[in-house]
Every structure is written in C-alpha cells, then in structure tokens.
Design an enzyme around this catalytic site. Sequence first.
Site, PDB file in Angstrom:
ATOM      1  N   HIS A  95     -90.166  57.363  37.270  1.00 37.52           N
ATOM      2  CA  HIS A  95     -90.696  58.614  37.820  1.00 37.52           C
ATOM      3  C   HIS A  95     -91.924  58.364  38.690  1.00 37.52           C
ATOM      4  CE1 HIS A  95     -88.164  61.292  35.293  1.00 37.52           C
ATOM      5  NE2 HIS A  95     -88.229  60.281  34.452  1.00 37.52           N
ATOM      6  N   ASN A 168     -86.053  66.962  32.388  1.00 39.08           N
ATOM      7  CA  ASN A 168     -85.339  66.567  33.613  1.00 39.08           C
ATOM      8  C   ASN A 168     -84.527  67.739  34.119  1.00 39.08           C
ATOM      9  OD1 ASN A 168     -86.212  63.881  33.776  1.00 39.08           O
ATOM     10  ND2 ASN A 168     -84.489  63.074  32.593  1.00 39.08           N
TER      11      ASN A 168
HETATM   12 FE1  HDD Z   1     -89.464  59.466  30.279  1.00 37.26          FE
HETATM   13  C1  HDD Z   1     -92.085  59.380  32.408  1.00 37.26           C
HETATM   14  C2  HDD Z   1     -88.544  62.538  31.409  1.00 37.26           C
HETATM   15  C3  HDD Z   1     -86.590  59.275  28.470  1.00 37.26           C
HETATM   16  C4  HDD Z   1     -90.693  56.771  28.715  1.00 37.26           C
HETATM   17  N1  HDD Z   1     -90.144  60.699  31.647  1.00 37.26           N
HETATM   18  C5  HDD Z   1     -91.203  60.489  32.464  1.00 37.26           C
HETATM   19  C6  HDD Z   1     -91.365  61.589  33.358  1.00 37.26           C
HETATM   20  C7  HDD Z   1     -90.374  62.481  33.062  1.00 37.26           C
HETATM   21  C8  HDD Z   1     -89.625  61.919  31.990  1.00 37.26           C
HETATM   22  C9  HDD Z   1     -90.118  63.815  33.715  1.00 37.26           C
HETATM   23  C10 HDD Z   1     -92.432  61.719  34.437  1.00 37.26           C
HETATM   24  C11 HDD Z   1     -93.628  62.412  33.888  1.00 37.26           C
HETATM   25  C12 HDD Z   1     -94.631  62.578  35.023  1.00 37.26           C
HETATM   26  O1  HDD Z   1     -94.296  63.325  35.974  1.00 37.26           O
HETATM   27  O2  HDD Z   1     -95.680  61.935  34.979  1.00 37.26           O
HETATM   28  N2  HDD Z   1     -87.857  60.632  30.054  1.00 37.26           N
HETATM   29  C13 HDD Z   1     -87.710  61.905  30.496  1.00 37.26           C
HETATM   30  C14 HDD Z   1     -86.543  62.524  29.887  1.00 37.26           C
HETATM   31  C15 HDD Z   1     -85.997  61.599  29.086  1.00 37.26           C
HETATM   32  C16 HDD Z   1     -86.828  60.411  29.176  1.00 37.26           C
HETATM   33  C17 HDD Z   1     -86.103  63.944  30.132  1.00 37.26           C
HETATM   34  C18 HDD Z   1     -84.786  61.665  28.226  1.00 37.26           C
HETATM   35  C19 HDD Z   1     -84.368  62.780  27.653  1.00 37.26           C
HETATM   36  N3  HDD Z   1     -88.759  58.265  28.875  1.00 37.26           N
HETATM   37  C20 HDD Z   1     -87.553  58.344  28.222  1.00 37.26           C
HETATM   38  C21 HDD Z   1     -87.471  57.343  27.203  1.00 37.26           C
HETATM   39  C22 HDD Z   1     -88.640  56.629  27.258  1.00 37.26           C
HETATM   40  C23 HDD Z   1     -89.421  57.235  28.317  1.00 37.26           C
HETATM   41  C24 HDD Z   1     -86.302  57.136  26.264  1.00 37.26           C
HETATM   42  C25 HDD Z   1     -89.131  55.462  26.463  1.00 37.26           C
HETATM   43  C26 HDD Z   1     -88.771  55.217  25.249  1.00 37.26           C
HETATM   44  N4  HDD Z   1     -91.021  58.262  30.566  1.00 37.26           N
HETATM   45  C27 HDD Z   1     -91.345  57.215  29.780  1.00 37.26           C
HETATM   46  C28 HDD Z   1     -92.641  56.540  30.208  1.00 37.26           C
HETATM   47  C29 HDD Z   1     -93.073  57.385  31.384  1.00 37.26           C
HETATM   48  C30 HDD Z   1     -91.988  58.424  31.507  1.00 37.26           C
HETATM   49  C31 HDD Z   1     -92.434  55.082  30.509  1.00 37.26           C
HETATM   50  C32 HDD Z   1     -93.384  56.620  32.634  1.00 37.26           C
HETATM   51  C33 HDD Z   1     -94.605  57.311  33.213  1.00 37.26           C
HETATM   52  C34 HDD Z   1     -95.102  58.108  32.121  1.00 37.26           C
HETATM   53  O3  HDD Z   1     -94.288  58.034  31.049  1.00 37.26           O
HETATM   54  O4  HDD Z   1     -96.123  58.776  32.127  1.00 37.26           O
HETATM   55  O5  HDD Z   1     -93.563  56.620  29.164  1.00 37.26           O
END
Ligand code: HDD
Length: 714
Positions: A95, A168
Amino acid sequence: MAKNTSPKTATKSSKSTAKAAQIHDQKLVRGNGGELHQAAEGETPILTTAQGGPVADDQNSLRVGARGPLLVDDFHFREKIFHFDHERIPERVVHARGYGAHGFFETYESLAAYTRADLFQRAGEKTPAFVRFSTVAGNKGSFDLARDVRGFAVKLYTQEGNWDLVGNNIPVFFIQDAIKFPDMVHAVKQEPDRAFPQAQSAHDNFWDFISLTPESMHMIMWVMSDRAIPRSFRFMEGFGVHTFRLVNAKGESTFVKFHWKPKLGLQSVAWNEAVKINGADPDYHRRDLWNAIQAGNFPEWELCLQLFDQDFADSFDFDILDPTKIIPEEVLPAKPVGRLVLDRMPENFFAETEQVAFMTQNVPPGIDFSNDPLLQGRNFSYLDTQLKRLGSPNFTHIPINAPKCPFHHFQQDGHMAMRNPVGRANYQPNSWGEGPRESPVAGFPHFLAEERGQKVRLRPESFADHYSQARQFYISQTPAEQRHIAAALTFELSKVETPVIRERVVSHLMNIDETLANTVGEKLGFQSMPKPADAAMPTRQDLEPSPALSIVERGPKRFEGRKLGILITDGVDIDLLTGLQDAILAEKAEVALIAPKVGGVTASDGSWVPAQFMIDGGPSVLFDAVALLPANGAMDDLLQEATARDFVADAFQHCKFIGHVADAFPLLERAGIADKLDEGVIELPGEDGLSAFVAELGKLRLWAREPCVKLGKA
Ligand code: HDD
C-alpha cells in the site's frame, strides 16, 4: 526521601512549549528590526533556519571571493542540504501508493443495542475521520490505474480513542492465514533478481504462488474483475473484510461485517482504458479526488453492517472466520447505520497522508475482534511496521495520528518525544497522587470469549471450500463483466512465461466455471485443456448468484460526479455548447473543453471560449463520455490530427456515450465508427434535446457495444 519536585517547576517547561507553539500558531513574524509582530495579511515572513535564525541570502553559498571555495561557516547551507538529504522515510511495504482526505462520520441512529462504542450512541453524532485510499503492489511512485486491490483505510477519531477500520475495496483476501502474507506480497511485487515488473500481477512469481494456493481463487475472481480497475475512489466500495464483534454495555456480542457503499454508485473503467489513462495521467485517481473535494463535490459512503449471531454463524455454509468468504447480502442484508463524508484535503501530503499510521488493533470499547487468523496476524503487524516507517514509538505524537480525545498515560521518552508526562510519577500505583488510573468501567472490555484447545498448526476443515464462492462471484456478474474477467485472466497469463503455471491456473478455473476455463485456455492457445485441479474440497456447491456482487447492477442511475469531455473548434455553436454545459452542471457533473489549442477557440458568436485541454493532452480516456462539437470550417485541421481520431475511436472502444453535431460526421468516419453507430452515438441536440442526452449518460457505458468474446467450448 528526596523532596518532591514541586509541580510548578514541571509546568515551567510546558509553559515554554506552549509559548513556542503560540508563536508558530499565531503566525507571528519578525520584522526587519527584529521585533515580533502578528503577520499582516499577505505579509511575507523572514526566511529562517530550522533553528529560527534569520537568513540574509538564500541564493548564494558563503565562499571566499566571487570564485573561491565554499566555507564551512555556512551553517545555513549545511543545515539546508543536511535536511534535504534526509527527507525520505521508508515507503509502506505494501500500500505504498496512497492518497488521503479528511472528513467525518455521522451516525444515523443509536446502535446501543449492539455496541457501547460512543460514536454509535447518538443519532447525528459526528466523528472526525481521515481516509487513505491505496493500491497494494506498486511502489510509492507507481500509477493509479493498476489492476490491483484498493486499500480503504478509515481512521475515526472517536471520543474513546482512534478506531482504524483498515479495509479494502474487495471483501475477501488472497490468503486465510497471516503467516502467508509475506509470501503473497513477495510473489506479487517485482521479482527480486530483476526488480520488475512493479505495480502489476501479470508475471510468473505471482501466478506461480496463486496456482499453488487454491484458497486464493475467490480473491482472484475479484481481482480479475472490473473491481480492480475502479474509475475513482469515489465510485468504489470498501469492506472491513473480517468478521468483527460489536459488544454492548451488557457485554453481549453480535458478529458484524462492515461495508462502505458509495453514494454515487459503483463504476470501473475498461482495461484498455486503464492502460491508456496510466500513460495520460498516472495520478488519475488522486486528481479526481482532489478536484472533487476542492470543487465542493464531497464524496460520500454509507456504512452498512451485516449483523449476525452465533446461531446464524453455525448455520451458515461457510466459516465466518474465513477471510476468503463473504456472506452474500441477499442472505444477510447490510443495514445502513451512518455516512462517511470526505470534505477536506490534507494541507501537506507528507505530514498527513504519508505519516498516517493505521492499525487494525485500534478499536474503541464496543468493537472487538473475532478469531479470524488473518485479523489476528494483522493485529501484530501494523503497530510493528509503524516503528520501521516512522522511526519512533512516538508516532502518535504526529498530529495525524494523535487521538482527538483526552489521553493520559505513563509512556515516556523514545525518539522525537514531543510530549512527556510531567510531575514525579511515571508509574502507577503511586502514592504521589499524580497521573492517570485505569478504569474497569470506562476501560476497554475484551469480550469474554471462552477459548480452549491444543497448540496446533493446521487449517480448519471449515476453510476448505475454495471454489463455491469463487463461482458464485463469477456467475453473479453480467455477461460484459464475465467477458472482462476472461479477458483479464487471458491478458495476465499471456505475460506468464512458464506454460505449466498457466495450465495450473486454468486447472483451478475449471473448478470455478468450465466456460470461463475453456475461454481462457483457448485464448492462450492451449492444445488441450488440463485436468481440473485437485479441489481441496471434493464437492463444490452451486450457490445462487448474488446481484450485489456486480458493479453494473450496482451502477449509478445518473451522470452525477462524472465528467463530459467536449471537443470544440473555432466556430463552435455557442448556444449548443452553453446549453450542454448547463445541462451537465445541472446533473452535478463536470465539463472539460478540449480544443486544438489550449488557449481556446472563437465561438459562432465571436466570443472567446477558453479550453482546459489541448487535443493531445486531453485524450477521451480522461472523461466518462464525450461530445464532438467541431464547426465545419475547422474540420480539415482536426481530421489531420491522429489524436482527434484516437479521441473518438477510444471513446467508442471503451463503450462511452458519444454526442455529436452533424458537422462531426467526417470525424466519426476518420475514427472508423461511421458504419457501426449504435444507440450510444447520439446526434445533438436531438429531438428530445440535451437533457435527454444527459439522461442517457447516466447509463455510463454501453457494454453491449463490446465484441462478444467467442466463449470457449463448453
Ligand atoms: Fe494490510 C497496510 C488492508 C492484510 C500488514 N493493509 C495496509 C493498508 C491497508 C491494508 C488498506 C494501508 C494502510 C494505509 O493506508 O496506511 N491488509 C489490508 C486488508 C487485509 C490486509 C484489508 C486483509 C483482509 N496486511 C494484511 C496482512 C498483514 C498486513 C495479513 C500482515 C500480517 N498491511 C500490513 C502492514 C501494512 C499494511 C505491513 C503496511 C503499511 C502499514 O501496514 O501501515 O502492516
């Protein structure tokens, strides 16, 4: 016992901090005589260093003589370059490319029966909000119209702390267990040895992982559908994905799934259009949101809840903890409970949109988690990743992340601490009578779930059906949307260089829909079709279609929020032009004028009409529909322009409505569509006049114009 530091000394430091803030906030400036005064309207403040030192010359470095060496004394030069060298922070690991806006959430009615969460207690209650939309796979500087999932992260600054509903625009996910997330992301992003392709899934690693991960099949149907190429953030849904819990004041839990439904209806673009938009305007979605909010056309979504109890969960065909499954709205309607309005852009992109930190663990009392293993894993990851990205445990000291409600705690120190507890007590219990205390009544009441079982690593049998809902999604699409899914799969797999990966993917498609599989197989030139994949579940249920899953079924009924591109030349009929502009504005839609020269044209009455785009800078892919209003006398030049031809040919190919005056007919011929005119090509003003044309535009696209794909052998 040392004498207690009198609290007043402690407040002195907070007083000087307040004074500094006051100087900055009140826009106080220093006059040339050095005196501090309130900046007069339009007064230019004196440039200073970050330390506040006034700068005499910001154009020339300090040197010996006019042509001598630079001097280390030049602390202004050194500080300026030093800060510049350290401007970048790590982009989000997923993202990375996102765009945000401020707004508010308004509760329709009290939900106290379901939840004690303060923001849901009173009808009309408004809660400040910040939303960041994003793509998933692309790097921070990639283009907006990638075929990809869109992040829909909502931060609600409730009176009981920040609630981050990090969703999402797709209600399911690729994987069922968070432990596979690094693998899934590694597979979709650029390949590690060659560092391409980025911002696209059409490559071997991604499809190799997918073809070996049957649980991803439902998500693949969504990502290969038009959902993954939304026309605008304003025209897409948002989903919390997981099952959560609402917990009321009595501690009773109700399961819930969250939906954000756009007031302006759903709309996608065509894939060929997306590819061209990325070339014409890589920031297309950003500009769309910025322009809408700046023009006061505030995008709005309705928060709808699917609410259900344990009995429903036990009776439902699928496991409510499985994040690759939905509950169809026809099975369990989504109840509207409030609205989200975005009405203000950030003052500074980096300060707010780049630094905002969303965490799924941020929930207020009355909202709680289910045992969805993906949600549980997410609850670990988000807090962890902020430390890496924002460089300090004090990221809540950054205004965009700070709660907008009273907060008191003993957390102290750490990099970039902007606030520290004052006084002697930085622990509790303490006998100094200072500092906050926990409250069993007001504090967060974790739902009293009974949990038991052995420590095991396994996937529940109830998660095992990977094809039934994938099929349900596919058969719920209109024929045009099904064509688009087949075309997207064919396009993506055509970029895969390893044949066995293509075959493995198609073997899964055979468990979803044989016509789809045969169409894709045939388009890929398979000599023979593979056997169906060993479905993880012996039987696939044939579920009822769910019309709620179709964009076209959920499209808007009006052209509101969309944009008409009007091609004009010298001699344009001024009455027709102003009539058309008025009719579009009355529809709360936008108009853009495209001309051979961006300066504009001389209209039929001799008046000057400025344009917004020059013809090759304003391709029809930037507009939802077009109108061709050239004047006869100016046609020769226009017909020489290849971009004028493409303007019309693309609009037709992308199934857009085209209005035109009779004088434009040679242009229709040049574009090769004169012999294919259909009900979407409308002569203006037409018997029923311009408002009839504008009403037609409310249908958005004439997908029936697309050549019907010869479906593969059934
Ligand atoms: Fe995630 C960011 C949504 C699965 C780990 N995720 C991130 C963002 C969104 C989502 C919208 C951007 C937030 C922003 O605008 O700063 N992610 C989802 C959805 C998921 C999902 C709807 C499944 C239903 N995510 C998911 C999993 C993991 C993560 C399974 C880890 C176990 N997601 C992250 C992260 C991020 C992230 C690596 C990267 C940047 C952040 O968190 O701030 O922690």
